[in-house]
Scaffold this active site. Structure first.
Site, mmCIF file in Angstrom:
data_model
loop_
_atom_site.group_PDB
_atom_site.id
_atom_site.type_symbol
_atom_site.label_atom_id
_atom_site.label_comp_id
_atom_site.label_asym_id
_atom_site.label_seq_id
_atom_site.Cartn_x
_atom_site.Cartn_y
_atom_site.Cartn_z
ATOM 1 C CB SER A 1 -8.382 0.698 5.790
ATOM 2 O OG SER A 1 -9.152 1.652 5.526
ATOM 3 C CE LYS B 1 -3.966 1.835 2.531
ATOM 4 N NZ LYS B 1 -4.831 1.753 3.889
ATOM 5 C CB SER C 1 -8.229 3.419 2.715
ATOM 6 O OG SER C 1 -7.573 3.037 3.859
HETATM 7 N N1 GLN Z 1 -13.201 4.164 6.405
HETATM 8 C C1 GLN Z 1 -12.476 4.145 7.590
HETATM 9 C C2 GLN Z 1 -12.328 5.800 7.611
HETATM 10 O O1 GLN Z 1 -12.544 6.360 6.468
HETATM 11 C C3 GLN Z 1 -11.423 3.399 7.951
HETATM 12 C C4 GLN Z 1 -10.056 3.956 7.170
HETATM 13 C C5 GLN Z 1 -8.989 2.873 7.559
HETATM 14 O O2 GLN Z 1 -9.248 1.915 8.286
HETATM 15 N N2 GLN Z 1 -7.853 3.462 7.217
HETATM 16 O O3 GLN Z 1 -11.550 6.410 8.532
#
Ligand code: GLN
Length: 479
Positions: free
Chosen positions: A167, A68, A143
């Protein structure tokens, strides 16, 4: 190498070991697959020409892995899918990267993500969104959508993601792969660009639990460079690849099966329960009463930490800079022009809840509720060994469907964020398909540092089902 993209990581490893294929053949084969097939997905940000593969004889030596774009790889661009870092080169390796390199893995490229990991769809990326390999009109989730889409399409055997509120798990669920978030403190965060420092964990994204266990063996462990890293005895996670769930008590929390859960996901989880029962597990109904506060709590804690962490992107220390005649103007132009709208929203939310007038009313109160959520789990784990839930309320949604409605986007994390607030290990694995052939994910949450029970259950499940063997049609053809 034979065009056998359906091979699992550990099967390719076996072929390397028996000298049926060489490490460089494996690398160029996957590289070609990315070059030819990634266009409709947009799962990769950069693809490397070659990788330094150490002579290390570890099991996964020579296997390609994608990373990532928020984890530092020395000498490579690290952008977090943000314009503000678009030309930033990492000055050092994150600890997970050093560990992968030592084990001989071949880092093949970086993957797309929501900017700074803010999001649940990978639509908040400065490179454009990543699409779902099962249906390119749908999002990959986020994400870590680039990593999960790449693994689902078998462009790489596995990848790393990061998980602050789901994410790794939510996009794994949308793409039909295994996404593992380890216990907070289990994997070093050194070299991971911070989002919510008390929540972030790096974890493996794979197609199967054998690969997850082997990757966890490589990336887990104490690191003096991360002050929140926990000293544990070095464990061999492959010890838990046992096909049997005898007498394991699985809690099923009623709060995760209420309004908002789509019927097809509910049915799929019922079938998972039957599979576990058939392998000897004991199912116990439990309650986690503070669940309904988790989304609100998470968005205050995570945004507060994010607003503080993002202060470093000011045009002076890293990345982009807009010239102006005063320092204030330089700051505001740089940040105003280079952060995307979701990043700005998080900075506003976080700065507000940390501001002197509202600190007690929002931030401190959220910390108190976070403790209550943790207490819920402590209590439940006196009774059960693991907890089973859906990973997400629905299968992958359509591109654009939630992007203009942040609240509905935030609600897609409703089942994943509690594990981050409580610091617990959790994994999503594929457990079915809806009528449009989109994958459904199930989530297991474990006690602190009990990744092993999750691996044992997940492995048993995969020995008795074949959802993890399915490959999206578009990517099943030979290159
Ligand atoms: N979707 C969640 C957020 O927007 C989690 C994101 C993540 O785990 N990085 O914060």
């Amino acid at each position: 190498m034979k065009d056998n993209f359906s091979l699992f990581g550990y099967e390719i490893a076996e072929k390397i070991k028996t000298a049926e294929v060489t490490k460089s053949e494996v690398f160029s084969w996957f590289k070609q697959r990315v070059e030819k097939l990634d266009k409709p997905l947009n799962s990769f940000v950069s693809l490397f020409d070659s990788a330094d593969i150490s002579e290390q004889k570890s099991l996964f030596s020579g296997l390609p892995i994608a990373i990532k774009d928020n984890i530092c790889i020395k000498g490579k661009k690290i952008t977090c899918a943000s314009k503000i870092l678009s030309n930033h080169i990492a000055a050092y390796d994150a600890t997970v990267i050093s560990r992968l390199k030592t084990a001989g893995l071949a880092i093949i490229g970086t993957t797309n993500m929501d900017e700074f990991a803010f999001g649940s769809s990978t639509e908040n990326s400065c490179y454009g969104l990543t699409k779902n390999p099962w249906n390119i009109n749908c999002v990959a989730g986020g994400s870590s959508g680039g990593s999960t889409a790449a693994v689902a399409a078998r462009l790489v055997p596995f990848a790393l993601g990061s998980d602050t509120g789901g994410s790794i798990r939510q996009p794994a669920s949308f793409c039909g792969v295994v996404g593992f978030k380890p216990t907070y403190g289990r994997v070093s965060r050194f070299g991971l660009v911070a989002f919510g420092s008390s929540l972030d964990q790096i974890g493996p994204i794979t197609t199967n639990f054998i690969d997850s266990a082997n990757l966890l063996n490589i990336i887990c462990g104490f690191d003096p460079f991360d002050s929140t890293s926990v000293k544990t005895i070095d464990e061999d996670f492959t010890d838990s690849l046992i096909e049997d769930c005898k007498n394991i008590k699985i809690g099923v929390p009623k709060e995760y099966f209420q309004e908002g859960l789509s019927p097809v996901c509910r049915e799929a989880i019922s079938a998972v329960i039957e599979t576990f029962k058939a392998k000897g597990a004991i199912i116990v109904d439990i309650s986690l009463p503070y669940t309904s506060y988790a989304v609100a709590t998470y968005y205050i804690v995570a945004s507060s930490e994010a607003s503080s962490n993002l202060q470093r992107f000011d045009g002076v220390k890293y990345g982009a800079r807009c010239e102006a005649s005063t320092v204030e103007d330089m700051y505001s132009l740089t940040r105003g022009n280079n952060f995307g709208s979701e990043a700005k929203r998080r900075i506003f939310l976080g700065t507000y809840s940390l501001s002197s007038g509202y600190y007690d009313a929002y931030y401190v109160r959220a910390l108190k509720v976070r403790r209550l959520i943790k207490n819920d789990f402590d209590k439940a784990f006196r009774e059960v060994d693991v907890i089973l839930t859906p990973t997400a309320p629905s299968t992958a949604f359509r591109v654009g469907e939630k992007i203009s409605d942040p609240l509905s986007m935030y609600l897609s994390d409703v089942y994943t964020i509690s594990a981050n607030l409580a610091g617990l290990p959790a994994v999503s694995f594929p457990c079915g398909f809806d009528k449009d052939n989109l994958p459904i994910g199930a989530q297991l949450i474990g006690k602190e540092f009990d990744e092993k029970s999750l691996i044992r259950l997940g492995y048993s499940y995969q020995q008795n089902t074949d959802f993890h063997k399915k490959i999206p049609k578009l990517f099943g053809a030979k290159v």
